[in-house]
Design a protein around this motif. Sequence first.
Motif, PDB file in Angstrom:
ATOM      1  N   LYS A  12       0.687  -1.127   0.080  1.00  0.00           N
ATOM      2  CA  LYS A  12       0.120   0.060   0.132  1.00  0.00           C
ATOM      3  C   LYS A  12       0.878   1.108   0.014  1.00  0.00           C
ATOM      4  CE  LYS A  12      -4.506  -1.550   0.632  1.00  0.00           C
ATOM      5  NZ  LYS A  12      -5.088  -1.188  -0.558  1.00  0.00           N
ATOM      6  N   GLU A  42       2.479   1.824  -3.538  1.00  0.00           N
ATOM      7  CA  GLU A  42       1.497   2.232  -4.272  1.00  0.00           C
ATOM      8  C   GLU A  42       1.223   3.642  -4.085  1.00  0.00           C
ATOM      9  OE1 GLU A  42      -2.256   0.062  -4.186  1.00  0.00           O
ATOM     10  OE2 GLU A  42      -3.329   1.539  -5.460  1.00  0.00           O
ATOM     11  N   LYS A  82       1.791   6.797  -6.668  1.00  0.00           N
ATOM     12  CA  LYS A  82       0.812   7.724  -7.070  1.00  0.00           C
ATOM     13  C   LYS A  82       1.243   9.229  -6.819  1.00  0.00           C
ATOM     14  CE  LYS A  82      -3.298   4.699  -6.943  1.00  0.00           C
ATOM     15  NZ  LYS A  82      -4.223   4.224  -5.947  1.00  0.00           N
ATOM     16  N   GLY A  99       0.006  -3.314  -6.407  1.00  0.00           N
ATOM     17  CA  GLY A  99      -0.518  -1.762  -6.710  1.00  0.00           C
ATOM     18  C   GLY A  99       0.460  -0.909  -7.049  1.00  0.00           C
ATOM     19  N   ILE A 100       1.715  -1.029  -7.106  1.00  0.00           N
ATOM     20  CA  ILE A 100       2.568   0.216  -7.780  1.00  0.00           C
ATOM     21  C   ILE A 100       2.673  -0.369  -9.334  1.00  0.00           C
ATOM     22  CG2 ILE A 100       4.551  -1.048  -7.371  1.00  0.00           C
ATOM     23  CD1 ILE A 100       6.061   1.392  -7.291  1.00  0.00           C
ATOM     24  N   LYS A 130       0.022  -1.426 -10.973  1.00  0.00           N
ATOM     25  CA  LYS A 130      -0.918  -1.008 -11.637  1.00  0.00           C
ATOM     26  C   LYS A 130      -1.119   0.398 -11.712  1.00  0.00           C
ATOM     27  CE  LYS A 130      -6.184  -1.457 -11.494  1.00  0.00           C
ATOM     28  NZ  LYS A 130      -7.175  -1.810 -10.334  1.00  0.00           N
ATOM     29  N   ALA A 131      -0.486   1.048 -10.553  1.00  0.00           N
ATOM     30  CA  ALA A 131      -0.761   2.478 -10.487  1.00  0.00           C
ATOM     31  C   ALA A 131       0.375   3.358 -11.625  1.00  0.00           C
ATOM     32  CB  ALA A 131      -0.245   3.113  -9.164  1.00  0.00           C
TER      33      ALA A 131
END
Lengths: 667, 667
Positions: free
Chosen positions: A345, A348, A352, A378-379, A381-382
């Motif tokens: 988290k 990510e 962002k 997460g990273i 995808k971001a």
Amino acid sequence: MLRIGWEKPDLEAVDLEGLEKLRRECGADIVRMTTLATCGHPGGSLSCLHILLTLYSNMRHDPVAPLDPERDRLVVSNGHISPGVYSVLARAGYVRPEQVLLGFRRAGSPFGGHVEPKVPGVEWATGNLGQGFAAAVGSALATKLRGSRATTFCLMGDGEQQKGQISEARRIAVKFGLTNLVGIVDRNRLQIGGKTDEIMPQNVNEEWEAGGWNVLDLEDGHDFGLVYKTLRRAVRREVDRPDRPTVVVARTVMGKGIPFIENDHKYHGSALGPADAGKALVLFGAAADPAAAAADLAAWTDRRKGAPPAWPLPPRETARATLDPGTPVDYTPSTAPDMRSAYGKVLEDLAKRNNATGAPPKVLAFTCDLEESVKMGGIKKATPGAFFECGVQEHATASVAGRLSHEGYVVFFSTFGVFGVDEVYNQLRLNDFNEASLKVVCTHMGLSVGEDGPTHQSVDYLALLGGLFGFRIAIPADPNQTDRVIRHVATTPGNWFVGLPRAKTGVVVNSDGTPRYGGAWKYVPGEADRIAEGSDAAILAIGPMVTNALEARRLLKESSGIEASVWNFVSIEPFPASAVIEAARTGVVVTVEDHSVWGGLGTRVAERLAMVPPIVLRKLGVRGYQTSGPYQDLYEAAGLSPKGIADAVDAAVRTARPRRPNGGGGK
Amino acid sequence: MLRIGWEKPDLEAVDLEGLEKLRRECGADIVRMTTLATCGHPGGSLSCLHILLTLYSNMRHDPVAPLDPERDRLVVSNGHISPGVYSVLARAGYVRPEQVLLGFRRAGSPFGGHVEPKVPGVEWATGNLGQGFAAAVGSALATKLRGSRATTFCLMGDGEQQKGQISEARRIAVKFGLTNLVGIVDRNRLQIGGKTDEIMPQNVNEEWEAGGWNVLDLEDGHDFGLVYKTLRRAVRREVDRPDRPTVVVARTVMGKGIPFIENDHKYHGSALGPADAGKALVLFGAAADPAAAAADLAAWTDRRKGAPPAWPLPPRETARATLDPGTPVDYTPSTAPDMRSAYGKVLEDLAKRNNATGAPPKVLAFTCDLEESVKMGGIKKATPGAFFECGVQEHATASVAGRLSHEGYVVFFSTFGVFGVDEVYNQLRLNDFNEASLKVVCTHMGLSVGEDGPTHQSVDYLALLGGLFGFRIAIPADPNQTDRVIRHVATTPGNWFVGLPRAKTGVVVNSDGTPRYGGAWKYVPGEADRIAEGSDAAILAIGPMVTNALEARRLLKESSGIEASVWNFVSIEPFPASAVIEAARTGVVVTVEDHSVWGGLGTRVAERLAMVPPIVLRKLGVRGYQTSGPYQDLYEAAGLSPKGIADAVDAAVRTARPRRPNGGGGK
């Protein structure tokens, strides 16, 4: 140094003359350096000399601004050819020839036996073969991400081609389309022990082709014109597959220019004796006759009797990204994920906030086929362009990521502990020596990897990481602490290790049930946290063991009325030494870790307790990465000479004496 | 299990039927195992199943004599397919299917998440990818040296092909003509993270070809007839270059046999849920319908609630060569060479005594392009067939040598410390876990490597080696001690590390000038040697620092009248704990090592001193390689559960209380 550039299709006579003059000057310096030091690697230095000179006459580089981000980079992966490199850097204006001749291979001088970036113009310390090529892949990736037009060159030995790490890094370069990378193999067909074909037969060209690279054969690596034209083709991508990187395999002669040592593997790693060196100096035109050459060497020998020249080291500043660390997340016992998800988290969130669309990313994430386990989804995808899946290739990945962390990116490298520490320890070590700024965040540490079994249980990492002088180490105890540790690490330069378990182990809470590491809690390196008080015993714990220690405290109180304090030693390096002394005031100290009893928290605690009187303990040994130099000088510098030892014992006895008024021993 | 052999050109209908029946039985067991454990690797187990069954139906092997020297060997390098391996071993009679189903992935059971040789029929613990293939190369070399007609098979994953160590071991196999080695790549084109072509593009066939191997394409790895014919060609060397080893690249389907998971990379490392598992059991014919399947699984789940089945482990005996250790050599101060030359002499002596002409050698020597530096020239000259130059390929060499040491040879592996420990730590670790018997003798330790510089200065090796639960460690102080230590190590089974400096540092002598470690002196593991007496301070030293410590003692006496004792801590593991307490009676202890102050002699001494009152220190943590199992069970077994911690603290407080009659803390 000449400044040609890669524009003209062929070198002109004036270029050739200039290069030839430089070759003779550098050749003489290579001979002088190694003979004066009575050791070193003249053979490969001379087989690479034409290539080195051609590169420095054509690359974009500036001795006044050796770290200019737009420079072309040369990573010398066969770092033992340091005499060749230093000789060329001297002629290119990075250093003075005299400094090299006086300093080569002496304690306290930057001119080591293997190249080190203390010398301006050297991009990366190498010498552990195979790693430099992976660092060059990292360098090419760094400039590509930035949209720079810089080229990275990587010079390698041919014996070095045997290292498995080369095959790994080769694939990474293809996967990430590093057409700005030019490899050069010094194919002199000799290595320390003899002929490469006898030591370890290898199809060098075929392996590079199978690896998906363009291969250019350079039939004579000592023909400046041909060297130029071949390298020019590689730089200008005049190759079959311009979407792929290119390697130039240069046929060369070890010891080139000194006929009586040519093709003799003995001179891979041995200096010429004074008489032979004299003959060589005459050959290179540095002396009119053997007598003049002998006088030349004698003069230098005399000058080397003094201290090595003071060498004003340039600041080793590398570009650093400035990050927005974001706002810490608060997890409660009911919402808390496992620690590795908390890590994912933060990563990510950092991506962002800091990886803006249309600009080069600042925060990068590397893994080795464990994206999901280490929570890098997460990273990815971001900001997909900031995520690098490198396959089951931990050695090369650690070196690639290490180099990128030195090029101004904030780089996280994550895999299981056994692969991120045990498997790549020596890659982390060279990163550390190069003052990289890598964030190694490993998951599945200790016994929490459970069912995967002992081959995957990393219970030794704290012993190993203690061997890296520059790494700091944090072992969080819950998701809140993980969040804050990672944000600290992301915004603090230098090499860091953070270890996380696989399992979900809850949230550490205060006696009133509130999360202990939520809200305004901040990670402070070098501080331990006394979570609970108690005067009968102190339990010192790390990671998931903190939760177990708190529960043990409750059981103790219930069953025996024992009041134990509980400490969370989240900061392992720097180590909270004073907290150990404070905890020891209970008289009973119990350390708890899902790590070997050797080399982890328990050993570090024991080290501090051993410093408590009545016994005076002094440990003499090495306290940082040293320099190149005669071993006696290094012993001296480390306080290990007889005199150094005697002085330390003397001081220790004087410390102890106040407690031993009779002057006798403790017997 | 069927017994076919490789005689007939094609399988017959009866063979095919038998194999198909086995496939369904094993497939069902693979599903049961992983679903019961709620974890594990069904995907690759099923893609390899036809191959495993074909091998065990044709190889020479005997479940009653799993270590028969003449057996064919299968090294499963992709160790995560343990469910597949266990299922086949169960049908082949090595274990009972019930044992596997009850024990899979449970603490205290041998049926771990990655294969381990605690299970009879498993040749080598793997799971750290790439290493198993090198072990297979070692196995093939072992049987070839012995003139055995055994074949070694090595099953590998295709993701695993990315590991650099594969390319190294491949070359070693070619160099040493291992035509008795058959590699098999499970080319299912998936790895944990997804498609191999996306995770890390690689030209598998081309790389093996470039590596000099014969490559046989197996177009359908699930067609028993084709699998048989292709493996038969490899075994019978019906290939283009019969003088080279052969690899079979088998196109397979991950999850084969369960259509709804086929080619889904999720099932690389995830178990099917109970409903899907039920469907799969029906597909494999193990249950008539989903209800019967659910009952089957429920019954096993119930049975797994008890303790894992007692498992009478077969003795892990491997063949051991009996060596003539020869007669120790006496060096005097005037005749003494450097310690590494003393090592080279012993090695040569051992070779001459034990490697008889016309018989397989007993003593083997491995190096990585450093024959001369590590002084292996003597053994090479004396018995050339016992010397193995493996090129700059430390990772593969460490694994190859480790496996040979497990096959009854006395194997010495020598290179510089930084390559023999730092670079290959994880290879040594897996050797250690496999209970190998490797003698790692590294030279150029510590600062004595001097001019080669910090990249080559191994000052962390004792920190690392402490992480290996099975390694013993000796650091001799002079050539006489080196000679005796090496003879001891050669004749004592198990893994050993011996560290030697580069430099010539003389002979340790008694006060009367006679060599201290000459004549009848014997190396006794776990003993330190007090060379000189003194009641004011104790100097504890290792290796070349012993000489410096003795000289420091002289200086101290001369300059300050301080009388210091000097101890040689030649045995680091086992560590002479009582000597530390004895030395500490002086009240002043100074440790001296050309090693980091972290993790070496000083840290080990501090650990022991911390056990001296007034403080009671207990270290809870891991004290040996553990098993596969849920992490909570492993915590429990290691004494790391809340209850375990509480008990330890309770006991510690009771120990401390006699000294704290008020029952209060130290505050």
